[in-house]
Design a protein around this motif. Sequence first.
Motif, PDB file in Angstrom:
ATOM      1  N   ILE A 186      66.048 -12.660  11.424  1.00  0.00           N
ATOM      2  CA  ILE A 186      67.097 -12.575  10.400  1.00  0.00           C
ATOM      3  C   ILE A 186      68.507 -12.655  10.972  1.00  0.00           C
ATOM      4  O   ILE A 186      69.438 -13.078  10.289  1.00  0.00           O
ATOM      5  CB  ILE A 186      66.928 -11.262   9.592  1.00  0.00           C
ATOM      6  CG1 ILE A 186      65.561 -11.262   8.897  1.00  0.00           C
ATOM      7  CG2 ILE A 186      68.029 -11.090   8.555  1.00  0.00           C
ATOM      8  CD1 ILE A 186      65.303 -10.043   8.056  1.00  0.00           C
ATOM      9  N   LYS A 187      68.705 -12.297  12.232  1.00  0.00           N
ATOM     10  CA  LYS A 187      70.062 -12.152  12.771  1.00  0.00           C
ATOM     11  C   LYS A 187      70.902 -13.421  12.661  1.00  0.00           C
ATOM     12  O   LYS A 187      72.123 -13.354  12.490  1.00  0.00           O
ATOM     13  CB  LYS A 187      69.997 -11.699  14.220  1.00  0.00           C
ATOM     14  CG  LYS A 187      69.297 -12.675  15.159  1.00  0.00           C
ATOM     15  CD  LYS A 187      69.218 -12.118  16.572  1.00  0.00           C
ATOM     16  CE  LYS A 187      68.538 -13.112  17.524  1.00  0.00           C
ATOM     17  NZ  LYS A 187      68.430 -12.556  18.890  1.00  0.00           N
ATOM     18  N   VAL A 204      69.078 -10.514   3.336  1.00  0.00           N
ATOM     19  CA  VAL A 204      67.665 -10.196   3.577  1.00  0.00           C
ATOM     20  C   VAL A 204      66.794 -10.765   2.460  1.00  0.00           C
ATOM     21  O   VAL A 204      65.733 -11.355   2.713  1.00  0.00           O
ATOM     22  CB  VAL A 204      67.469  -8.671   3.712  1.00  0.00           C
ATOM     23  CG1 VAL A 204      65.988  -8.330   3.824  1.00  0.00           C
ATOM     24  CG2 VAL A 204      68.227  -8.135   4.920  1.00  0.00           C
ATOM     25  N   TYR A 207      69.938  -2.308  12.082  1.00  0.00           N
ATOM     26  CA  TYR A 207      68.671  -2.334  12.826  1.00  0.00           C
ATOM     27  C   TYR A 207      67.576  -2.973  11.989  1.00  0.00           C
ATOM     28  O   TYR A 207      67.288  -2.558  10.872  1.00  0.00           O
ATOM     29  CB  TYR A 207      68.268  -0.904  13.203  1.00  0.00           C
ATOM     30  CG  TYR A 207      66.910  -0.789  13.831  1.00  0.00           C
ATOM     31  CD1 TYR A 207      66.595  -1.512  14.980  1.00  0.00           C
ATOM     32  CD2 TYR A 207      65.933   0.034  13.266  1.00  0.00           C
ATOM     33  CE1 TYR A 207      65.331  -1.417  15.561  1.00  0.00           C
ATOM     34  CE2 TYR A 207      64.666   0.142  13.846  1.00  0.00           C
ATOM     35  CZ  TYR A 207      64.369  -0.592  14.992  1.00  0.00           C
ATOM     36  OH  TYR A 207      63.128  -0.498  15.561  1.00  0.00           O
ATOM     37  N   ILE A 208      66.951  -4.045  12.590  1.00  0.00           N
ATOM     38  CA  ILE A 208      65.870  -4.761  11.912  1.00  0.00           C
ATOM     39  C   ILE A 208      64.636  -4.673  12.812  1.00  0.00           C
ATOM     40  O   ILE A 208      64.572  -5.356  13.851  1.00  0.00           O
ATOM     41  CB  ILE A 208      66.249  -6.235  11.661  1.00  0.00           C
ATOM     42  CG1 ILE A 208      67.603  -6.305  10.932  1.00  0.00           C
ATOM     43  CG2 ILE A 208      65.152  -6.949  10.871  1.00  0.00           C
ATOM     44  CD1 ILE A 208      68.205  -7.676  10.886  1.00  0.00           C
ATOM     45  N   ASP A 239      68.074  -6.985  16.114  1.00  0.00           N
ATOM     46  CA  ASP A 239      66.941  -7.588  15.408  1.00  0.00           C
ATOM     47  C   ASP A 239      65.798  -7.773  16.404  1.00  0.00           C
ATOM     48  O   ASP A 239      65.799  -8.713  17.212  1.00  0.00           O
ATOM     49  CB  ASP A 239      67.358  -8.932  14.807  1.00  0.00           C
ATOM     50  CG  ASP A 239      66.276  -9.551  13.939  1.00  0.00           C
ATOM     51  OD1 ASP A 239      65.195  -8.939  13.822  1.00  0.00           O
ATOM     52  OD2 ASP A 239      66.521 -10.636  13.371  1.00  0.00           O
ATOM     53  N   ILE A 243      59.247  -6.385   5.984  1.00  0.00           N
ATOM     54  CA  ILE A 243      60.560  -5.918   6.436  1.00  0.00           C
ATOM     55  C   ILE A 243      61.472  -5.559   5.271  1.00  0.00           C
ATOM     56  O   ILE A 243      62.566  -5.031   5.477  1.00  0.00           O
ATOM     57  CB  ILE A 243      61.210  -7.013   7.317  1.00  0.00           C
ATOM     58  CG1 ILE A 243      62.056  -6.388   8.412  1.00  0.00           C
ATOM     59  CG2 ILE A 243      62.070  -7.958   6.501  1.00  0.00           C
ATOM     60  CD1 ILE A 243      62.484  -7.364   9.460  1.00  0.00           C
ATOM     61  N   SER A 270      70.690  -7.572  20.411  1.00  0.00           N
ATOM     62  CA  SER A 270      69.235  -7.417  20.315  1.00  0.00           C
ATOM     63  C   SER A 270      68.553  -7.380  21.675  1.00  0.00           C
ATOM     64  O   SER A 270      67.412  -6.900  21.790  1.00  0.00           O
ATOM     65  CB  SER A 270      68.641  -8.560  19.476  1.00  0.00           C
ATOM     66  OG  SER A 270      69.216  -8.588  18.191  1.00  0.00           O
ATOM     67  N   LYS A 313      62.543  -1.971   5.385  1.00  0.00           N
ATOM     68  CA  LYS A 313      62.631  -1.362   6.707  1.00  0.00           C
ATOM     69  C   LYS A 313      63.949  -1.649   7.417  1.00  0.00           C
ATOM     70  O   LYS A 313      64.196  -1.142   8.508  1.00  0.00           O
ATOM     71  CB  LYS A 313      61.463  -1.853   7.577  1.00  0.00           C
ATOM     72  CG  LYS A 313      60.107  -1.283   7.158  1.00  0.00           C
ATOM     73  CD  LYS A 313      59.019  -1.740   8.070  1.00  0.00           C
ATOM     74  CE  LYS A 313      57.711  -0.975   7.862  1.00  0.00           C
ATOM     75  NZ  LYS A 313      57.367  -0.668   6.501  1.00  0.00           N
ATOM     76  N   VAL A 314      64.802  -2.487   6.833  1.00  0.00           N
ATOM     77  CA  VAL A 314      66.119  -2.740   7.422  1.00  0.00           C
ATOM     78  C   VAL A 314      66.962  -1.479   7.293  1.00  0.00           C
ATOM     79  O   VAL A 314      67.033  -0.870   6.219  1.00  0.00           O
ATOM     80  CB  VAL A 314      66.809  -3.933   6.731  1.00  0.00           C
ATOM     81  CG1 VAL A 314      68.196  -4.151   7.325  1.00  0.00           C
ATOM     82  CG2 VAL A 314      65.962  -5.186   6.879  1.00  0.00           C
TER      83      VAL A 314
END
Length: 435
Positions: free
Chosen positions: A62-63, A132, A98-99, A57, A108, A78, A111-112
Amino acid sequence: MNKLFLIIKREFIAKVRNKSFIVMTFLSPLLFVGIAALVGFLSTMNKDKATEIAIHDEGGFIKTNFKNNKDFHYSDISTMPFGIAKDSAARNYEGLLYIPKVDSLQLIKDKVEYISENSASINFIGHVEKIVDSVLTSNQLRILGLDEKKIEEAKVDSTLKLSKFSGEESLKGLNEIKIAIGGLMGYLIMMFIIIYGNFVMRSVIEEKTNRIIEIIISSVKPFQLMMGKIIGNSLAGILQFLIWIIVGLLLAFVAQTFFGLQLNSSASLSPEMMAAAGQSEGMLKFQSYWTELMNLPLTLMLVSFILYFIGGYFLYSSLYAAIGAAVDSETDSQQFLLPIIMPLILGVYIGFFTVINDPHGTVATVFSIIPFTSPIVMLMRIPFGVPWWQLVLSLVILFGTFTFVVWFAAKIYRVGILMYGKKPTWKELFKWLKY
């Protein structure tokens, strides 16, 4: 009539003395139990092993929302550069979540990315999207100045109460239980027709190939021979089903006696516990469902099952016998079997996709009267309540069609059993009807 009884007896004895019949009769219940145990064992093998997922992330927003559970275990990598993190995840993890870093958190939403050599399960995809969505929704509410906690508290869960015009309360999920009961009866009839219809066809092909049929046909009429094979095989099949039921009950008794398995929910409860449980919501629901099941037309369902069982089996078995007489080998029969099996499959699909939603609709009603699908569709409709005239009409048409099909099949059978060395076509079968 005596000759018909002799043929029935011969077919029945030949079938029950067959080694494969004896082995499968007593081995099948054990196989079913073994398969069920194996499936249960395999389903629990990976329960203690969570899928290892790496998270990269770049924004760090968000992680923290990804928590370890029994299915997924997340590792935060990360701090690594993305290229190194990707290589590490490829070697040590199932996949990499992958964020990317963006200017606004709302950007976002699409895009995740999940990177893995293996396709992600629907369960995992839904799990990630839910997390998300939750983060983005909370962020949007803060931007709009709305209190998320108050919005959550303002949510109300409603429950739709079901009742009948008589004032009696109805239950949720009752339609699913009804369709399951009717579907089980229809499925049993379909499997019996396919399995023992094939037995009839193979018996005819075998005797025709060995030229035994020429000797037999000199003493009995083709119609008697065909009916004798159909009835003899059906009696063998009924005997096999009865043995399966007895063996199943014995296995249940053994499991309860020697392995201590309790086959009913109240076996290990004291009277005091039962009295307390009787007031619980779960027990009350169970009692309500049980009462509803007991209110179903069980006698009508049983009688209808027997009648449709007989009518459906004789209808299709006469066609199987005609096909067996028309061909010289089982391979040649494949071109004729599809039109026979298709109505049975259609009946199952109509039952599960139409009857459950509209048991009294036009489609369900029509296909419960058409004789080639009625043994399945009508049995699925009966638990919902069927007008008596539709049931009577369906049975009259079924047995009337059976009578016509037996006559139709007997004409093909009469000519086909003495035909050798030529693959018949549909056109040729129609010619035989004129002989």
